[in-house]
Design a protein around this motif. Structure first.
Motif, short mmCIF file in Angstrom:
data_model
loop_
_atom_site.label_atom_id
_atom_site.label_comp_id
_atom_site.label_asym_id
_atom_site.label_seq_id
_atom_site.Cartn_x
_atom_site.Cartn_y
_atom_site.Cartn_z
N PRO A 240 14.91 5.88 -1.46
CA PRO A 240 15.87 4.77 -1.47
C PRO A 240 16.07 4.14 -0.08
O PRO A 240 16.24 2.93 0.04
CB PRO A 240 17.17 5.40 -1.98
CG PRO A 240 16.73 6.60 -2.73
CD PRO A 240 15.49 7.09 -2.04
N ARG A 241 15.99 4.96 0.95
CA ARG A 241 16.12 4.43 2.31
C ARG A 241 14.90 3.60 2.68
O ARG A 241 15.03 2.56 3.36
CB ARG A 241 16.35 5.57 3.30
CG ARG A 241 17.70 6.26 3.05
CD ARG A 241 17.90 7.52 3.83
NE ARG A 241 17.76 7.33 5.26
CZ ARG A 241 17.59 8.33 6.12
NH1 ARG A 241 17.53 9.57 5.69
NH2 ARG A 241 17.47 8.08 7.39
N ILE A 242 13.74 4.02 2.26
CA ILE A 242 12.52 3.24 2.50
C ILE A 242 12.60 1.93 1.72
O ILE A 242 12.23 0.87 2.22
CB ILE A 242 11.26 4.05 2.12
CG1 ILE A 242 11.07 5.21 3.11
CG2 ILE A 242 10.03 3.16 2.10
CD1 ILE A 242 9.96 6.17 2.74
N GLN A 243 13.11 2.00 0.50
CA GLN A 243 13.24 0.81 -0.34
C GLN A 243 14.13 -0.24 0.34
O GLN A 243 13.87 -1.44 0.26
CB GLN A 243 13.78 1.18 -1.72
CG GLN A 243 13.88 0.01 -2.67
CD GLN A 243 12.54 -0.67 -2.93
OE1 GLN A 243 11.51 -0.02 -2.98
NE2 GLN A 243 12.57 -1.97 -3.08
N GLN A 244 15.18 0.20 1.02
CA GLN A 244 16.06 -0.74 1.74
C GLN A 244 15.27 -1.49 2.81
O GLN A 244 15.46 -2.69 3.01
CB GLN A 244 17.23 0.00 2.38
CG GLN A 244 18.23 0.52 1.38
CD GLN A 244 19.28 1.40 2.04
OE1 GLN A 244 19.11 1.90 3.15
NE2 GLN A 244 20.39 1.61 1.33
N THR A 245 14.37 -0.78 3.49
CA THR A 245 13.58 -1.45 4.53
C THR A 245 12.58 -2.42 3.89
O THR A 245 12.28 -3.46 4.48
CB THR A 245 12.83 -0.44 5.43
OG1 THR A 245 11.82 0.22 4.70
CG2 THR A 245 13.78 0.56 6.06
N THR A 246 12.10 -2.08 2.71
CA THR A 246 11.19 -2.98 2.00
C THR A 246 11.88 -4.31 1.72
O THR A 246 11.29 -5.38 1.87
CB THR A 246 10.72 -2.34 0.67
OG1 THR A 246 10.01 -1.15 0.99
CG2 THR A 246 9.83 -3.28 -0.12
N GLU A 247 13.12 -4.24 1.34
CA GLU A 247 13.85 -5.48 1.04
C GLU A 247 14.01 -6.34 2.29
O GLU A 247 13.89 -7.57 2.22
CB GLU A 247 15.19 -5.14 0.40
CG GLU A 247 14.95 -4.50 -0.96
CD GLU A 247 16.19 -4.36 -1.80
OE1 GLU A 247 17.16 -5.10 -1.58
OE2 GLU A 247 16.14 -3.50 -2.69
N VAL A 248 14.22 -5.73 3.43
CA VAL A 248 14.31 -6.49 4.69
C VAL A 248 12.97 -7.16 4.99
O VAL A 248 12.92 -8.33 5.36
CB VAL A 248 14.75 -5.57 5.86
CG1 VAL A 248 14.67 -6.30 7.19
CG2 VAL A 248 16.16 -5.04 5.62
N VAL A 249 11.88 -6.42 4.81
CA VAL A 249 10.54 -6.97 5.04
C VAL A 249 10.28 -8.15 4.11
O VAL A 249 9.81 -9.21 4.56
CB VAL A 249 9.46 -5.87 4.85
CG1 VAL A 249 8.07 -6.48 4.75
CG2 VAL A 249 9.52 -4.86 5.98
N ALA B 66 0.83 -1.20 0.00
CA ALA B 66 0.00 0.00 0.00
C ALA B 66 0.87 1.25 0.00
O ALA B 66 0.57 2.23 -0.69
CB ALA B 66 -0.94 0.00 1.21
N GLY B 67 1.95 1.21 0.76
CA GLY B 67 2.86 2.35 0.77
C GLY B 67 3.43 2.62 -0.61
O GLY B 67 3.33 3.73 -1.14
N HIS B 68 3.99 1.60 -1.21
CA HIS B 68 4.67 1.77 -2.49
C HIS B 68 3.72 2.06 -3.65
O HIS B 68 4.03 2.89 -4.51
CB HIS B 68 5.52 0.54 -2.83
CG HIS B 68 6.78 0.48 -2.05
ND1 HIS B 68 7.86 1.29 -2.31
CD2 HIS B 68 7.14 -0.28 -1.00
CE1 HIS B 68 8.83 1.02 -1.46
NE2 HIS B 68 8.41 0.08 -0.65
#
Length: 159
Positions: free
Chosen positions: A94-103, A65-67
């Motif tokens: 890009p910093r948010i995207q890094q957290t997406t990858e962890v999720v 939903a965020g993305h």
């Protein structure tokens, strides 16, 4: 002029509702996370596995939903108001995207499969790290909301 005012309210009022729903989803996610992170009896593998699957569902739904909804609307609002918000979004995204990858990596670890107590123990170690990543993500998202939407709320209301 009145038509422009009405259009602005209709357009950005919907963004507020979208953000409100998204933040409610965040709250559900946090409740599920807290319930799981407080668990200390890992012998209940089936029940905990189901709770982890539910957490992953909430995580993926929230991140998606965020993305695919919220960030798009916030970025469009930043473009329309053209007051530096696009640059901020480009810096934070890009910093948010890094957290997406962890999720997504955590989701892949759970992947809806039956888990042994040993696997659960490993996932619970990962769960702690996930919590730190989520806290960071929420700060970044709040910054986006504050600077790309809330900063414009008065302009929309007065329009």
């Amino acid at each position: 002029m009145l038509e422009n005012c009405r259009n602005a309210r209709e357009r950005w009022g919907g963004v507020s509702e979208l953000i409100d729903r998204w933040l409610q989803a965040r709250q559900q996610l946090l409740v599920q996370y807290c319930e799981l992170s407080g668990e200390d009896d890992l012998s209940r593998t089936e029940e905990l596995g189901a709770s982890l699957v539910r957490l992953c569902e909430l995580l993926v739904d929230y991140v998606s939903a965020g993305h695919f909804e919220v960030y798009e609307q916030l970025l469009q609002e930043a473009r329309d108001f053209d007051d530096g918000g696009v640059e901020l979004a480009e810096k934070l995204y890009p910093r948010i995207q890094q957290t997406t990858e962890v999720v997504l990596n955590f989701n892949d670890l759970v992947d809806g499969r039956a888990l042994t107590e040993e696997q659960l123990r490993g996932l619970f170690d990962e769960l702690s790290q996930l919590g730190e990543v989520l806290a960071s993500r929420f700060e970044l998202e709040d910054c986006l909301i504050e600077n790309l939407h809330n900063a414009h709320a008065g302009k929309v209301t007065s329009a």
